[in-house]
Design an enzyme around this catalytic site. Sequence first.
Site, PDB file in Angstrom:
ATOM      1  N   GLU A 195      43.386  27.011  38.054  1.00 39.62           N
ATOM      2  CA  GLU A 195      43.201  26.903  39.505  1.00 39.62           C
ATOM      3  C   GLU A 195      44.318  26.100  40.158  1.00 39.62           C
ATOM      4  O   GLU A 195      44.785  26.424  41.256  1.00 39.62           O
ATOM      5  CB  GLU A 195      41.839  26.283  39.831  1.00 39.62           C
ATOM      6  CG  GLU A 195      40.645  27.188  39.551  1.00 39.62           C
ATOM      7  CD  GLU A 195      40.225  27.247  38.088  1.00 39.62           C
ATOM      8  OE1 GLU A 195      40.798  26.489  37.278  1.00 39.62           O
ATOM      9  OE2 GLU A 195      39.329  28.051  37.751  1.00 39.62           O
ATOM     10  N   ARG A 241      39.111  21.800  41.143  1.00 38.39           N
ATOM     11  CA  ARG A 241      40.238  21.544  40.248  1.00 38.39           C
ATOM     12  C   ARG A 241      41.570  21.438  40.998  1.00 38.39           C
ATOM     13  O   ARG A 241      42.487  20.783  40.541  1.00 38.39           O
ATOM     14  CB  ARG A 241      40.386  22.710  39.263  1.00 38.39           C
ATOM     15  CG  ARG A 241      39.520  22.675  38.070  1.00 38.39           C
ATOM     16  CD  ARG A 241      40.106  21.770  37.001  1.00 38.39           C
ATOM     17  NE  ARG A 241      39.121  21.385  36.031  1.00 38.39           N
ATOM     18  CZ  ARG A 241      38.882  22.031  34.895  1.00 38.39           C
ATOM     19  NH1 ARG A 241      39.597  23.089  34.598  1.00 38.39           N
ATOM     20  NH2 ARG A 241      37.954  21.621  34.079  1.00 38.39           N
ATOM     21  N   LYS A 294      33.559  39.259  20.930  1.00 33.47           N
ATOM     22  CA  LYS A 294      32.630  38.938  22.010  1.00 33.47           C
ATOM     23  C   LYS A 294      31.523  39.997  22.039  1.00 33.47           C
ATOM     24  O   LYS A 294      31.808  41.185  21.969  1.00 33.47           O
ATOM     25  CB  LYS A 294      33.411  38.900  23.334  1.00 33.47           C
ATOM     26  CG  LYS A 294      32.819  38.006  24.374  1.00 33.47           C
ATOM     27  CD  LYS A 294      33.814  37.612  25.446  1.00 33.47           C
ATOM     28  CE  LYS A 294      33.093  36.874  26.552  1.00 33.47           C
ATOM     29  NZ  LYS A 294      33.998  36.219  27.488  1.00 33.47           N
TER      30      LYS A 294
HETATM   31  C1  LIG Z   1      37.673  25.649  35.800  1.00 28.86           C
HETATM   32  C2  LIG Z   1      36.894  26.900  35.527  1.00 28.86           C
HETATM   33  N1  LIG Z   1      37.334  28.078  36.017  1.00 28.86           N
HETATM   34  C3  LIG Z   1      36.646  29.208  35.788  1.00 28.86           C
HETATM   35  C4  LIG Z   1      35.504  29.186  35.046  1.00 28.86           C
HETATM   36  C5  LIG Z   1      34.681  30.463  34.851  1.00 28.86           C
HETATM   37  N2  LIG Z   1      34.639  30.836  33.437  1.00 28.86           N
HETATM   38  C6  LIG Z   1      33.586  30.551  32.652  1.00 28.86           C
HETATM   39  S1  LIG Z   1      33.784  31.060  31.094  1.00 28.86           S
HETATM   40  C7  LIG Z   1      35.271  31.737  31.455  1.00 28.86           C
HETATM   41  C8  LIG Z   1      36.041  32.446  30.381  1.00 28.86           C
HETATM   42  C9  LIG Z   1      36.225  31.600  29.196  1.00 28.86           C
HETATM   43  O1  LIG Z   1      36.863  32.316  28.209  1.00 28.86           O
HETATM   44  P1  LIG Z   1      36.901  31.724  26.765  1.00 28.86           P
HETATM   45  O2  LIG Z   1      37.209  30.283  26.820  1.00 28.86           O
HETATM   46  O3  LIG Z   1      37.810  32.569  25.953  1.00 28.86           O
HETATM   47  O4  LIG Z   1      35.409  31.842  26.249  1.00 28.86           O
HETATM   48  P2  LIG Z   1      34.583  33.156  25.818  1.00 28.86           P
HETATM   49  O5  LIG Z   1      33.525  33.312  26.838  1.00 28.86           O
HETATM   50  O6  LIG Z   1      35.520  34.311  25.758  1.00 28.86           O
HETATM   51  O7  LIG Z   1      34.033  32.819  24.500  1.00 28.86           O
HETATM   52  C10 LIG Z   1      35.613  31.543  32.786  1.00 28.86           C
HETATM   53  C11 LIG Z   1      36.843  32.029  33.430  1.00 28.86           C
HETATM   54  C12 LIG Z   1      35.062  27.934  34.571  1.00 28.86           C
HETATM   55  N3  LIG Z   1      33.934  27.804  33.871  1.00 28.86           N
HETATM   56  N4  LIG Z   1      35.771  26.819  34.816  1.00 28.86           N
END
Ligand SMILES: Cc1ncc(C[n+]2csc(CCOP(=O)(O)OP(=O)(O)O)c2C)c(N)n1
Length: 622
Positions: free
Chosen positions: A367, A395, A282
């Site tokens: 969630e 959710r 990242k």
């Molecule tokens: C239902 C939901 N909960 C929380 C989020 C907030 N959120 C956006 S990206 C993320 C992390 C995602 O991690 P990953 O899938 O590993 O992607 P990365 O950014 O590390 O590439 C979160 C918690 C969201 N978008 N949707």
Amino acid sequence: MKDILSQYNDLTDLKKMNNEELYILANNIRETIIDVVSKNGGHLASNLGVVELTIALHKVFNSNTDKLVWDVGHQSYVHKILTGRKDVFHTIRKYKGISGFPKRKESPHDIFEVGHSSTSISAGLGYALSRDIKNEKYNVVSIIGDGAMTAGMAFEALNHAGDTGTKFIVVLNDNEMSISQNVGGLSQYLNKIRTAPTYYKVKEDVEAILNSIPGIGKQVFKTAERAKDSLKYFLVPGMFFEDLGFKYLGPIDGHNISDMVRELERAKKIDGPVLVHVITKKGKGYRPAENNPDKFHGSSPFDISTGMPLKKPNNSSFSNVLGDTLINLAEKDNRVVAITAAMPEGTGLGKYREKYKNRFFDVGIAEQHGVTLAAGLASNNLKPYFVVYSSFLQRGYDQVLHDICIQNLPVVFAIDRAGLVGDDGETHHGVFDLSYLSHIPNMAIMSPRDKTEFIQMLEFSKDYNGPLAIRYPRGECYDIIEKNERKGIELGKAEILARGKDIAILAVGKMVETGYEVAKELNKQGNSITLINGRFIKPLDEDLIKEVAENHTLIVTLEDNVKIGGFGSCINDLLIENSYKGQILNIAFPDVFIEHGEVDQLFKQYYMNTQGILNSIYEKIK
Ligand SMILES: Cc1ncc(C[n+]2csc(CCOP(=O)(O)OP(=O)(O)O)c2C)c(N)n1
């Protein structure tokens, strides 16, 4: 550095590039993203991590026909640049500019809209199964992060996809991070795979040796593969994905384009579900983001040379006040526990987590589980606070209703980012919570007008014995109407801020400040205004509202929720039941999905800024 990007037109250019050119392109794209996000803000670290992966995907697949389904969609900037939006990329997340998430109206290469996590495997499988029914020919690739993979929805979809046996590729982009460090058993499992790559090497070597023995080798390998205690069971820990019906390929270096192209080509030839496990970093290529990937997950504008934010971070946000107050409550009462769904920093729980490690739960992007976990904790007499963004609580609707409200359990929902969030747009605005919560029996809902009232409400919540939601906006938290004497919070009681006799303004939450401005203007023009801070959306202060309705010629309600099912709508119901015949004006968001842009701009667009509201009132009383 050479510049290839400025000459780049479309995917046909990419298809022609050799390996060296692809890396130059990757560097150019990285620079562009860093430059634009440093000005507009946005999801920097996630995008820098998928530059090579996105290039490899577009090299192998043809997104004119093949379907690339992004999970969350916050990492689709590279895809946008490569698929026709290079020249408008500088407008990303700006009002009327391109979105920070995939949008069908922007491009035929954006084939599924998203913003919330963990939908890509379900949606991709839907594409794959519909393709099979219609006898179409294309590849479907869902690209999901290790954070998003922790959600129930992703597991549900894997479980189904493996069973269908359909041709379908899932690319797991594993960077060990959600927004913060990823959590949970799956994350540990992936870590095991990452740190034991020799297992795979051994497996491949043994496969190669057996296959090379003429006549019997292949047979031995096939038999071994079929048997439950086969070779790979010996050599590979878990084989979780294969047990679910996926062929597992990986782990692959997600910054090595030719390795990825080779493995994706391999995946493309497999006639069934395949999971390609790609390891990325990242923030790759920008030191401040590599060092602090969580801070650069969603970044405000920053100085490229230092990585420091251009505006001083706001220490008095609603989220920080929530975090500090929860620490105070936890000090006073050891029943208090806090839950977050993968958002410890965004929700202001960072300090709380340090102080009360064993009374803090990060459940991952889960969630639904977070809500029912709270129900279980409350059933055994703890006092859970689930701190969650308004749009993500959507959710957990059934869990709120079924697991908490039916049993009338004392869980507090601290609902952050209620109202407009700005640049993230329609998937992230928190404008539905009043509507989806106000119809659930036993649920009480309140919203503070300012900082002191927010703290009062949190203190009130601690000993409240039932489900309770406190919704508050993104951004700065300060006191308004300083000279006002404050009364304590009492269930279902509103606060009278001014008494008049012509127009009554009833506002909740953030909109009380706007109501105050509107009232000032109206007073200046000789109107006599009553201003009420509703405090509670449910239960409403029925006696006060009925009394006010009798004594004024116009009732105006103000809220930053959609009109249907919101504060104004609940007041309308009450007044209709009481045969109110007077005029009522509901100021709230209309029945549309609100686009991205600056919050002030959006309030103006929907006539919900001071001037817009005044105009609507003049229209009503002229
Ligand atoms: C239902 C939901 N909960 C929380 C989020 C907030 N959120 C956006 S990206 C993320 C992390 C995602 O991690 P990953 O899938 O590993 O992607 P990365 O950014 O590390 O590439 C979160 C918690 C969201 N978008 N949707």
